[in-house]
Design a protein around this motif. Sequence first.
Motif, PDB file in Angstrom:
ATOM      1  N   VAL A   1       9.958  -6.794  -0.405  1.00 11.88           N
ATOM      2  CA  VAL A   1      10.022  -5.542   0.343  1.00 11.88           C
ATOM      3  C   VAL A   1       9.109  -4.496  -0.283  1.00 11.88           C
ATOM      4  O   VAL A   1       8.309  -3.847   0.399  1.00 11.88           O
ATOM      5  CB  VAL A   1      11.479  -5.026   0.408  1.00 11.88           C
ATOM      6  CG1 VAL A   1      11.527  -3.662   1.086  1.00 11.88           C
ATOM      7  CG2 VAL A   1      12.357  -6.020   1.145  1.00 11.88           C
ATOM      8  N   THR A   2       9.231  -4.311  -1.591  1.00 15.67           N
ATOM      9  CA  THR A   2       8.438  -3.267  -2.251  1.00 15.67           C
ATOM     10  C   THR A   2       6.949  -3.569  -2.198  1.00 15.67           C
ATOM     11  O   THR A   2       6.135  -2.658  -2.006  1.00 15.67           O
ATOM     12  CB  THR A   2       8.901  -3.094  -3.704  1.00 15.67           C
ATOM     13  OG1 THR A   2       8.793  -4.352  -4.395  1.00 15.67           O
ATOM     14  CG2 THR A   2      10.337  -2.617  -3.758  1.00 15.67           C
ATOM     15  N   THR A   3       6.577  -4.838  -2.334  1.00 16.23           N
ATOM     16  CA  THR A   3       5.160  -5.193  -2.264  1.00 16.23           C
ATOM     17  C   THR A   3       4.604  -4.953  -0.861  1.00 16.23           C
ATOM     18  O   THR A   3       3.506  -4.423  -0.705  1.00 16.23           O
ATOM     19  CB  THR A   3       4.953  -6.664  -2.670  1.00 16.23           C
ATOM     20  OG1 THR A   3       5.479  -6.869  -3.979  1.00 16.23           O
ATOM     21  CG2 THR A   3       3.477  -7.028  -2.651  1.00 16.23           C
ATOM     22  N   ALA A   4       5.372  -5.325   0.164  1.00 15.17           N
ATOM     23  CA  ALA A   4       4.921  -5.109   1.543  1.00 15.17           C
ATOM     24  C   ALA A   4       4.721  -3.624   1.812  1.00 15.17           C
ATOM     25  O   ALA A   4       3.705  -3.216   2.406  1.00 15.17           O
ATOM     26  CB  ALA A   4       5.927  -5.699   2.524  1.00 15.17           C
ATOM     27  N   LEU A   5       5.667  -2.809   1.389  1.00 16.00           N
ATOM     28  CA  LEU A   5       5.550  -1.374   1.637  1.00 16.00           C
ATOM     29  C   LEU A   5       4.415  -0.756   0.829  1.00 16.00           C
ATOM     30  O   LEU A   5       3.698   0.125   1.321  1.00 16.00           O
ATOM     31  CB  LEU A   5       6.871  -0.687   1.313  1.00 16.00           C
ATOM     32  CG  LEU A   5       8.030  -1.028   2.260  1.00 16.00           C
ATOM     33  CD1 LEU A   5       9.309  -0.338   1.806  1.00 16.00           C
ATOM     34  CD2 LEU A   5       7.700  -0.647   3.700  1.00 16.00           C
ATOM     35  N   ARG A   6       4.223  -1.203  -0.401  1.00 13.11           N
ATOM     36  CA  ARG A   6       3.131  -0.648  -1.206  1.00 13.11           C
ATOM     37  C   ARG A   6       1.776  -0.936  -0.570  1.00 13.11           C
ATOM     38  O   ARG A   6       0.928  -0.043  -0.450  1.00 13.11           O
ATOM     39  CB  ARG A   6       3.188  -1.218  -2.624  1.00 13.11           C
ATOM     40  CG  ARG A   6       2.016  -0.762  -3.512  1.00 13.11           C
ATOM     41  CD  ARG A   6       2.220  -1.206  -4.948  1.00 13.11           C
ATOM     42  NE  ARG A   6       2.413  -2.635  -5.068  1.00 13.11           N
ATOM     43  CZ  ARG A   6       1.420  -3.535  -5.076  1.00 13.11           C
ATOM     44  NH1 ARG A   6       0.151  -3.137  -4.929  1.00 13.11           N
ATOM     45  NH2 ARG A   6       1.676  -4.825  -5.204  1.00 13.11           N
ATOM     46  N   HIS A   7       1.554  -2.185  -0.151  1.00 17.60           N
ATOM     47  CA  HIS A   7       0.284  -2.518   0.510  1.00 17.60           C
ATOM     48  C   HIS A   7       0.114  -1.694   1.779  1.00 17.60           C
ATOM     49  O   HIS A   7      -0.983  -1.201   2.064  1.00 17.60           O
ATOM     50  CB  HIS A   7       0.241  -4.012   0.845  1.00 17.60           C
ATOM     51  CG  HIS A   7      -0.222  -4.874  -0.275  1.00 17.60           C
ATOM     52  ND1 HIS A   7      -1.531  -5.293  -0.412  1.00 17.60           N
ATOM     53  CD2 HIS A   7       0.446  -5.395  -1.334  1.00 17.60           C
ATOM     54  CE1 HIS A   7      -1.644  -6.048  -1.495  1.00 17.60           C
ATOM     55  NE2 HIS A   7      -0.465  -6.128  -2.067  1.00 17.60           N
TER      56      HIS A   7
END
Length: 755
Positions: free
Chosen positions: A30-36
């Motif tokens: 989740v955090t990686t998707a939102l950061r990108h």
Amino acid sequence: MSRRAPIDDPGDAAPKVSPPKEYAAGMPGVTTALRHSWEQMGARRTALTLLRVNQKQGFDCPGCAWPEGDHRHAAEFCENGAKAVAEEATVRRVTREFFARHPISELAGRSDHWLGQQGRLTEPMLKREGADHYEPVGWDEALAILAEELTALDSPDEAAFYTSGRTSNEAAFVYQLLARAFGTNNLPDCSNMCHESSGSALSETLGVGKGSVLLEDLHKADLIFVVGQNPGTNHPRMLSALERAKKGGARIVAVNPLPEAGLLRFRNPQRPSGLAGRGTPLADRFLQIRLNGDLALFQALNRLLLDRDAIDRRFLDAHTVGLEELVKHLERLDWDAVLEATGLTREQIEATADDVTRAERIIVCWAMGLTQHRNSVPTIREVVNFLLLRGNIGRPGAGVCPVRGHSNVQGDRTMGIVERPSAAFLDALAAEFGFEPPREHGLDTVRAIEAMRDGKVKVFVGMGGNFVRATPDSAVTEAAMRSCRLTAHVSTKLNRSHTVTGRRALILPTLGRTERDVQESGPQFVSVEDSMGMVHASRGRLAPASEHLLSEVAIVCRLGRALGLTGFDWAGMERDYDVIRNHISRVVPGFEDFNRRIREPGGFVLPHPPRDRREFPTLAGRARLTVNELEVLRVPPGRLLLQTVRSHDQFNTTVYGLDDRYRGVRGGRRVVFVHPDDLAALGIADGTVVDLVSEWRDGVERRAPGFRTVAYPTARGCAAAYFPETNVLVPLDSTAEISNTPTSKSIVIRLEPAG
């Protein structure tokens, strides 16, 4: 807050390595998707865009081809889908000023990651003969130049029209129509490099070159094989389907040289338990097979089914041919060869056969791990034998499931993007448009490269994709492209293929899936076909990245007019895509009443006679059991067998970042995964920088320099490294029998100290 495009290129040669993960997704996903997404789009644009991905009134994810169920989550996307959307919907722009600052020779030295991070292309660009810069050009002039080069050819067969799997059904149909109206079947496409082997094997044995299962079949299965596939990275939404199957009582057998996190444990980010809990263990049995050992495994299972009399004789008698020949062949099975080829024990195979005999409904899923070997077609035919022997074709919860990579790669083939079209398709095209299409077979991807290399193809047109980085034998491919008179790419973003040009080159920027497509008759939508034969609409909502973009359909139709191809309503098809769909409804079987059915929420499913009625449109009128010779792929002493793989931070040739979170790699891509015992036997320490050198019968040295060795629990004698960096190692003429697919999963290499 979105970030600007990077100025400096960090490169990819200094990775940091830690132990691999034992689960996929969860909160890090989740955090990686939102950061990108935030870095590329900003917070507001992220929310507006991601909530429309894969929704019935939204747009189809430009990533993989995994299907959606009838019930959609509000967040109907995965981590890598979010990355794909962010890359396309980015607020970064590549302008004429960018090309003025950066000569092509400089761009050619940049990494794939840096090129892709610069943003969306904004206007047509031309590289003139002898120039080292692209310069802006108007659409009329750009298409006139392309038409001029095409009409100057001595034969239409001196042109190649390549297609990537992101192209919509409507664009693919008019594109193949243009190529055939021009006079050639030279329609290579990305299928030639991935699931061509699947199509060849399934067409021969079942009569339909596509998978036979629907999404709900996975939910009903008793046993699911996942073979040569890493769904946690390549098809992450598949993990939700496997989780549901597990909760319904299914067992899962993973067959792969690498232990992949996504098949060990899945923490579903759409559930609180997936974010905070331990998640769901997926694979009940992990068969760590040697590369190229799959045919031997399925032959052994088939022999055990015969020995145990665990076959469906009623089904076999009613619906198949070839059983007697198969039985005689399997009676001679060499178990020593099976164990050598697979690297498994007899006990492991017997235990797997126990799983099989206890299951009534079985599905076999596979991807590139099966399709990119010399014997891939016989291997997949043996998988079909395995399913037919117990009647696992044409009933709920059972069947073949080749999992396609790109979002409309299957639809493009359905629309006629194929170098060897059937006579029936050409007849229908002729009847619909009143012209005689060429009948001689055209060039697939490998043969198109050979033809460019040999001066027989002089103009290359690419509809999407990154041809130079998707193809094998990089040095040969690049030289072949540079020998062309003109290379032209229809693209959304900058990539390596724009830096490897013919004498003249064009970049033709196009709309993305996320963007509004408004033509003279009003807003348009397009359609795609997923990996299971479901056809549905895709409607972009964002304003185009530039006022100078044209849709793929508009580019093709305007080129048709520029070429003077009369008798076709190019203007009408550009004005209103319903016109195209009306043509498709009369040419392509299964698309009758297309315009009405595509407007139904969720779309419609294409007919599949083996699945729907247990009818098999083969030459024999029945499913074919086949005899496939088992050959053990032996590697010389001191050598390894290499497979190319994706990192978790990439989709096909698009590199989103320099991490592979699940395999424990950060900040670099030039790594080679080798079993620690193999490293010890070679006298190479973990962390040593080596060159990878492939060995082939032509004696040509193909070298990929500067790879850090990573001691990793892969199968003994096998290694893995990321493509496209290792495509340079794949010889152009090392291809699968029948399908001619490059053998990117069976490359003999040696490791040498880095120069």
